[in-house]
Structures are given as structure tokens and as C-alpha cells.
Design an enzyme around this catalytic site. Structure first.
Site, PDB file in Angstrom:
ATOM      1  N   TYR A   1      -7.278   7.018  -3.077  1.00 32.73           N
ATOM      2  CA  TYR A   1      -6.252   6.283  -2.334  1.00 32.73           C
ATOM      3  C   TYR A   1      -5.983   7.026  -1.035  1.00 32.73           C
ATOM      4  CZ  TYR A   1      -2.116   3.244  -1.828  1.00 32.73           C
ATOM      5  OH  TYR A   1      -1.209   2.315  -1.404  1.00 32.73           O
TER       6      TYR A   1
ATOM      7  N   LYS B   1      -9.429   3.000  -1.811  1.00 32.64           N
ATOM      8  CA  LYS B   1      -8.344   2.104  -1.431  1.00 32.64           C
ATOM      9  C   LYS B   1      -7.671   2.664  -0.190  1.00 32.64           C
ATOM     10  CE  LYS B   1      -4.019   0.125  -3.166  1.00 32.64           C
ATOM     11  NZ  LYS B   1      -2.983   0.155  -4.220  1.00 32.64           N
TER      12      LYS B   1
END
Length: 308
Positions: free
Chosen positions: A138, A163
Site C-alpha cells: 500500500y 495499491k
């Protein structure tokens, strides 16, 4: 499902942590909310992540949430957990996720410290190597890896996706055209629908949808309009739903989480507008504004089983 080395695709469900008036986790409400997302066709469940108030959970609550998510999903869709913060805790919770039958995890930023790239690489690598579960990086806040560091991490078979929550489009384009065949790319920007027209053309066709927690049929309508080139429908959804909700979200820090709960409560789902500090509940005036937007949205884009 963890041995399928591929990141989930499509609209990804990020359930909240439903707390009661005393601040305790409501297990039945969580199960119901996950079931709601599954019934609406979301392609994966990401439990105890940002929208699930990861930073406020005890180990026992985290374990409860993972168990409930795995049980509710029943193998129909992959279940990913949130791990991050303190490195020792991140590894412990990754191992717990494996023990409880999760399919993978999303690696959240380490707590507070702004590390050098080598430090961020070692932090991420240590977590990924701790289990055989799928891992998704992330990118956000003080933990944004360069293309070179992500390339190094792709040597680990467990890494299946990235992400983005930072919005560095130069970096995203480099990642997409260099590693897009190796990693699944997810849009993780706040209220990701807002930025999807910029992300989808470069390969970030999956995203975490906040509004899918309470108006999932509209989230699906937008997703399909975007991918199918229905510009007029996408424009109308922006005008009448997405941008008005986003305008409220930007009014207070923490509304990226608590506004989801407010929307769910307005739509009659089993969640209260209660969050743990430092996140604050949505103010009454903002709730009224959101209720008006949702009422108009349901009138304009009705669903037979949904009503305010």
C-alpha cells in the site's frame, strides 16, 4: 485461495468496524455487513484495514474480525487483512491472518517514522517473507516505495499487487508499464471513484470503494460505465452522487472512515455513526446533507431492494 498468486480484481470491499454506543465491536453487525457486500457481488473482502479502523483495534478484536470475514466469505471470494505499524506486530498479525485462513494481506505504512528507501524495502520484505500468504503493498503517506524497490520485492512470489494511495502519477505510470504484467494494480486513493478516470487507462482497473458499503449498486453502475466508455452515465453519477459525497468527505479529517458509517446508518444497515478517537463521528448537519444526496441518488438510480 492463497496459492492463487494474483491480486483481486474489480470493486474491492473494505468493511468498517461496527462499534456500539459503548465502543465495543458488534460481531453480528460485522457479519451482516460483509454478507451485504458479498450479496452485492464485490470481488474481495479487505478486513481490518483503513476503513476498518486498523489503528484502533486490539489483538483480540483483530482476530475476531478476521474470523468473521473468513467465515462470511466462505471461500467464495478472497479475504485480505490489514497488517502494518510496528514491524513485530505486523509480522504477528500476518501470521495470525494465515492461521485464521485469510488469503492475503495489505501492507499498511509503518508507524510515524519516515524511513529511507532501504528501510522501507526491508520492512516490507520482512513482512512478506513471514508467511506464504499473498501480499499487496500500500503506497501512501510516509511509505511510498520507488520503482526500483518495488522491482526488488517482485522477486518474492508472495507479492501479488500494489495499491496506490499517494497519487504520484509519474510513479504510477512507471510502475504500470514496467511491472503491470507482474503485479495487480489497485487504486486506493480516498474515494477512489473520483480519480478512476485517470487510473483506469494506465492499468489500475481495480479499486477500493467506500460508497459500496452503502450504495453498492451505484458503485457498480459507475464502474461498468467507466470501463465500457459510457461517458454520459459516468458524468451524471459524478454530478449527482460521487462529487457531492466527496465534498462532504473533505470537510473533516477522518471522514474517509466515519462518513462510510454515516452512509450505512442512513441506508438502514446495522452500523451506527460511532468511531474511535482520533476519528470523529460525522456531524449532524453533514449527516443531513448526506441523507439528501442519498435520497436523490436512490430516486434517480433506484434499486428495488434498497430504500431510505
Amino acid at each position: 485461495m492463497s496459492q492463487i498468486r494474483k491480486a483481486p480484481e474489480g470493486i474491492l470491499g473494505f468493511p468498517v468496524a461496527p462499534f456500539n454506543g459503548q465502543g465495543k465491536l458488534e460481531e453480528e453487525a460485522l457479519f451482516q455487513n460483509i454478507q451485504f457486500l458479498l450479496d452485492e457481488g464485490l470481488e474481495a473482502i479487505f478486513i481490518a484495514c483503513g476503513s476498518g479502523e486498523f489503528q484502533s483495534l486490539s489483538r483480540a478484536e483483530y482476530e475476531q474480525m478476521v474470523e468473521i470475514a473468513v467465515s462470511a466469505a466462505g471461500g467464495k471470494v478472497p479475504v485480505y487483512t490489514g497488517v502494518g505499524g510496528n514491524l513485530s506486530t505486523a509480522v504477528e498479525w500476518a501470521e495470525l491472518s494465515a492461521e485464521k485462513g485469510a488469503d492475503g494481506y495489505l501492507i499498511l505504512p509503518p508507524y510515524l517514522i519516515k524511513g529511507e528507501q532501504e528501510g522501507l524495502y526491508q520492512y516490507t520484505k520482512t513482512i512478506i517473507e513471514s508467511t506464504d500468504l499473498n501480499a499487496i503493498i500500500y503506497q501512501r503517506d510516509h511509505a511510498v516505495l520507488t520503482l526500483g524497490q518495488v522491482e526488488r520485492l517482485t522477486e518474492l512470489k508472495q507479492l501479488v499487487g500494489l495499491k496506490d494511495g499517494a497519487g504520484d502519477m509519474d510513479l504510477n505510470i512507471s510502475l504500470s508499464y514496467t511491472l503491470g504484467d507482474r503485479l495487480g494494480l489497485l487504486n486506493g486513493m480516498p474515494m477512489a471513484e473520483v480519480t478512476m478516470p485517470a487510473y483506469a487507462p494506465i492499468g489500475f482497473t481495480s479499486y477500493s470503494s467506500a460508497i459500496s458499503n452503502y450504495i453498492p449498486h451505484i458503485s457498480r453502475m459507475f464502474y461498468e460505465a467507466l470501463l465500457n466508455g459510457n461517458k454520459q452515465l459516468a458524468k451524471d453519477l459524478y454530478k449527482h452522487v460521487i462529487l457531492p459525497i466527496n465534498d462532504i468527505r473533505k470537510q473533516r479529517k477522518g471522514y474517509a472512515v466515519s462518513l462510510i458509517k454515516a452512509g450505512m446508518e442512513i441506508m438502514g444497515l446495522n452500523v451506527k455513526n460511532v468511531a474511535r478517537p482520533p476519528i470523529v463521528p460525522v456531524e449532524k448537519d453533514h449527516c443531513r446533507q448526506l441523507e439528501t444526496i442519498l435520497k436523490n441518488a436512490m430516486d434517480r438510480y433506484p434499486k428495488k431492494t434498497a430504500a431510505i
